[in-house]
Scaffold this motif. Sequence first.
Motif, mmCIF file in Angstrom:
data_model
loop_
_atom_site.group_PDB
_atom_site.id
_atom_site.type_symbol
_atom_site.label_atom_id
_atom_site.label_comp_id
_atom_site.label_asym_id
_atom_site.label_seq_id
_atom_site.Cartn_x
_atom_site.Cartn_y
_atom_site.Cartn_z
ATOM 1 N N THR A 67 0.840 -1.198 0.000
ATOM 2 C CA THR A 67 0.000 0.000 0.000
ATOM 3 C C THR A 67 0.874 1.246 0.000
ATOM 4 O OG1 THR A 67 -0.187 -0.185 2.414
ATOM 5 C CG2 THR A 67 -2.029 -1.002 1.097
ATOM 6 N N MET A 68 1.969 1.194 0.747
ATOM 7 C CA MET A 68 2.893 2.327 0.798
ATOM 8 C C MET A 68 3.452 2.636 -0.585
ATOM 9 S SD MET A 68 6.114 2.680 3.409
ATOM 10 C CE MET A 68 7.134 1.527 2.456
ATOM 11 N N ALA A 69 3.606 1.604 -1.410
ATOM 12 C CA ALA A 69 4.119 1.792 -2.771
ATOM 13 C C ALA A 69 3.217 2.706 -3.585
ATOM 14 C CB ALA A 69 4.253 0.436 -3.466
ATOM 15 N N GLU A 70 1.925 2.731 -3.260
ATOM 16 C CA GLU A 70 1.000 3.636 -3.946
ATOM 17 C C GLU A 70 0.768 4.916 -3.153
ATOM 18 O OE1 GLU A 70 -2.545 2.094 -5.570
ATOM 19 O OE2 GLU A 70 -1.612 0.305 -6.404
ATOM 20 N N ALA A 71 0.880 4.821 -1.820
ATOM 21 C CA ALA A 71 0.585 5.980 -0.980
ATOM 22 C C ALA A 71 1.529 7.142 -1.236
ATOM 23 C CB ALA A 71 0.640 5.575 0.492
ATOM 24 N N VAL A 72 2.801 6.839 -1.521
ATOM 25 C CA VAL A 72 3.772 7.917 -1.754
ATOM 26 C C VAL A 72 3.321 8.803 -2.918
ATOM 27 C CG1 VAL A 72 6.157 8.416 -2.447
ATOM 28 C CG2 VAL A 72 5.699 6.665 -0.734
ATOM 29 N N LEU A 73 2.723 8.215 -3.934
ATOM 30 C CA LEU A 73 2.215 9.005 -5.062
ATOM 31 C C LEU A 73 1.111 9.951 -4.619
ATOM 32 C CD1 LEU A 73 2.075 6.161 -7.745
ATOM 33 C CD2 LEU A 73 3.814 7.954 -7.522
ATOM 34 N N GLU A 74 0.301 9.534 -3.641
ATOM 35 C CA GLU A 74 -0.753 10.403 -3.105
ATOM 36 C C GLU A 74 -0.140 11.625 -2.421
ATOM 37 O OE1 GLU A 74 -3.894 10.056 -3.598
ATOM 38 O OE2 GLU A 74 -4.186 7.951 -4.160
ATOM 39 N N PHE A 75 0.946 11.407 -1.683
ATOM 40 C CA PHE A 75 1.625 12.525 -1.028
ATOM 41 C C PHE A 75 2.174 13.508 -2.062
ATOM 42 C CE2 PHE A 75 1.482 9.624 2.506
ATOM 43 C CZ PHE A 75 1.557 10.416 3.656
ATOM 44 N N ILE A 76 2.812 12.973 -3.099
ATOM 45 C CA ILE A 76 3.398 13.824 -4.136
ATOM 46 C C ILE A 76 2.311 14.634 -4.849
ATOM 47 C CG2 ILE A 76 4.608 13.790 -6.343
ATOM 48 C CD1 ILE A 76 6.216 11.413 -5.305
ATOM 49 N N ASN A 77 1.145 14.032 -5.046
ATOM 50 C CA ASN A 77 0.046 14.723 -5.718
ATOM 51 C C ASN A 77 -0.517 15.863 -4.881
ATOM 52 O OD1 ASN A 77 0.181 13.086 -7.990
ATOM 53 N ND2 ASN A 77 -1.346 11.638 -7.229
ATOM 54 N N LEU A 117 16.364 17.379 -4.745
ATOM 55 C CA LEU A 117 15.569 16.234 -4.304
ATOM 56 C C LEU A 117 16.067 14.978 -5.002
ATOM 57 C CD1 LEU A 117 13.040 15.173 -2.747
ATOM 58 C CD2 LEU A 117 11.730 15.603 -4.839
ATOM 59 N N VAL A 118 16.507 13.987 -4.223
ATOM 60 C CA VAL A 118 17.058 12.767 -4.817
ATOM 61 C C VAL A 118 16.215 11.529 -4.514
ATOM 62 C CG1 VAL A 118 19.427 13.612 -4.884
ATOM 63 C CG2 VAL A 118 18.602 12.435 -2.831
ATOM 64 N N ALA A 119 15.346 11.613 -3.500
ATOM 65 C CA ALA A 119 14.573 10.422 -3.124
ATOM 66 C C ALA A 119 13.491 10.815 -2.127
ATOM 67 C CB ALA A 119 15.482 9.361 -2.509
ATOM 68 N N PHE A 120 12.629 9.853 -1.858
ATOM 69 C CA PHE A 120 11.692 9.941 -0.742
ATOM 70 C C PHE A 120 11.882 8.701 0.125
ATOM 71 C CE2 PHE A 120 9.457 12.566 -3.872
ATOM 72 C CZ PHE A 120 9.028 13.632 -3.093
ATOM 73 N N PHE A 121 11.741 8.874 1.429
ATOM 74 C CA PHE A 121 11.671 7.741 2.334
ATOM 75 C C PHE A 121 10.264 7.683 2.913
ATOM 76 C CE2 PHE A 121 16.213 8.085 2.072
ATOM 77 C CZ PHE A 121 16.630 6.762 2.134
ATOM 78 N N ALA A 122 9.751 6.473 3.075
ATOM 79 C CA ALA A 122 8.412 6.300 3.630
ATOM 80 C C ALA A 122 8.419 5.152 4.622
ATOM 81 C CB ALA A 122 7.400 6.019 2.513
ATOM 82 N N CYS A 123 7.547 5.256 5.605
ATOM 83 C CA CYS A 123 7.393 4.181 6.586
ATOM 84 C C CYS A 123 5.965 4.195 7.111
ATOM 85 C CB CYS A 123 8.395 4.323 7.736
ATOM 86 S SG CYS A 123 8.300 5.888 8.615
ATOM 87 N N THR A 124 5.561 3.061 7.605
ATOM 88 C CA THR A 124 4.208 2.886 8.129
ATOM 89 C C THR A 124 4.265 2.030 9.379
ATOM 90 O OG1 THR A 124 3.230 2.978 5.914
ATOM 91 C CG2 THR A 124 1.900 1.978 7.631
ATOM 92 N N ALA A 125 3.408 2.338 10.340
ATOM 93 C CA ALA A 125 3.312 1.503 11.533
ATOM 94 C C ALA A 125 1.907 1.600 12.111
ATOM 95 C CB ALA A 125 4.336 1.912 12.587
#
Length: 539
Positions: A67-77, A117-125
């Motif tokens: 889910t995080m693999a798709e969620a990051v795109l939501e943040f960018i949008n 900007l070279v990357a994004f890091f994401a995490c979920t808990a």
Amino acid sequence: MSELDEIRMQVMWNRLISVVEEQALTLLRTAFSTSVREAGDLSAGVFDPQGQMLAQAVTGTPGHVNTMAEAVLEFINEIPRDEMFEGDTYVTNDPWKGTGHLHDITMVSPSFLNGELVAFFACTAHVVDVGGRGFGADGKSVYEEGIQIPIMKFAERGAVNKDLIRILRANVREPNQVIGDFYSLSACNEVGHRRLVDMMREIGLTSLDNLSEFIFSRTTNAMRERLAQFPEGSWSNELMTDGYDEPIRLAAVVDMKDGLVNVDFTGSDPMSRWGINVPIIYTKAYASYALKCVLAPEIPNNAASLAFFTVSSETNILNAQRPAPVSLRHVIGHMVPDLVFGALAKALPGQIMAEGAGALWNIHISVRPVAGQSGQNAEVLMFNSGGMGARPALDGLSATAFPSGVHTMPIEATEHTGPVIIWRKELRPDSGGDGEFRGGLGQIIEIGAADNHEFDFSAMFDRVTQAPRGRNGGKNGTAGSVKLDDGTAMRSKGWQHVPAGKRLVLNLPGGGGYGDPAQRCAKAREQDKIQGYVTEERQ
């Protein structure tokens, strides 16, 4: 690309994986909630500037990682590039833009090198509490299930949003634990950022573009070669789950064509009025996981490998629309792999495991002193697992969290969080389905409160009325049960009360068997008997 360049790229890829592993370990070591610290209910990953997942930590669950693999795109949008700054961290628990329910907090942080900007890091808990009704199926809409955090900044240029902290503290039952986990998530991304920058400076990289192209091209080629080995066609399957107050039918059609795989969940039952609905982002996460387990288990999980899998569905329980209640989306969502496996078993006979317990047997316990008595209030969360289905050449694993992959919490850690006593936690004899290969065993867990205490509990269980099915002639696993120690039957879902002096007894389901029981070898049956997995009555 020369052979030497390929070796260098492979080394950098491995370094990237070590970066996200350290990112995840930071969360494990600093988290306040036992579900994160002890069970590993989390995910961590690194993404390119376009939001495509480059690498994930080994530690983590498919429901979080995919889910995080798709969620990051939501943040960018939602957050414009010109509003992203060094030291930022973004947050949400939106079930439709995050990981499917409010209890999961997703944080995304941009990573800058020399101002670029070279990357994004994401995490979920998973956090212990988000207010509302608490972790359970009793809500009638997402508005009842807790505080909703839209995509927003947790920190800007390193300064934490104190207004958000105050709002959280006023809305949750365990503010110190929850806020502590927010800071742990933020620290997790910060460690990933620091290690990535160190790696890039050491190697002399100014961007990850070449490494990204290497990762995605190799993964894409490997996936094409792998999927070309499987037949094209369309296969369907149906699976019954307990539901809340009546059984729920799940349906899937797997289509493999032109090197792509789609799973269509149209035909599943409509949305429930209870909190067991599943947003499509979570359904896709576990459908993709199931496909990858069977079709390409050895290929890395990243944006390129996930791109070969799609899902579709009309609005139903596996594609729930806002504002449906979704707190227990995992109970139905964890059944998706068995549903998909059943369809793939028709395409690949003799290669697919039997059904297992599927859903975690989570239990949230709210314990308090009896009226007029002194004592401690506490919120306690436990993750427990039934048995896995038997495999085409091996017995099923006992008391194993498949497909979620989380650990069970040690009894000592659970009892440390409040006045709760785990009187018994042992394998459940005779619960694995018979077959040439036996299904994995469930557990028996007996829970009570300390003297002068009582507790309410949120039941989050399944496979009580619908046992895991065997495959290729294997027998079904034994269904679960929920009761008090005096024999009083309890419901498999919803908030219920256990009076002082009584104990709750959970019998977790066992996995289905595989193959004709008459083909099970005498030595294996003797070992089952010696080890206590099967009793004399079962023999």
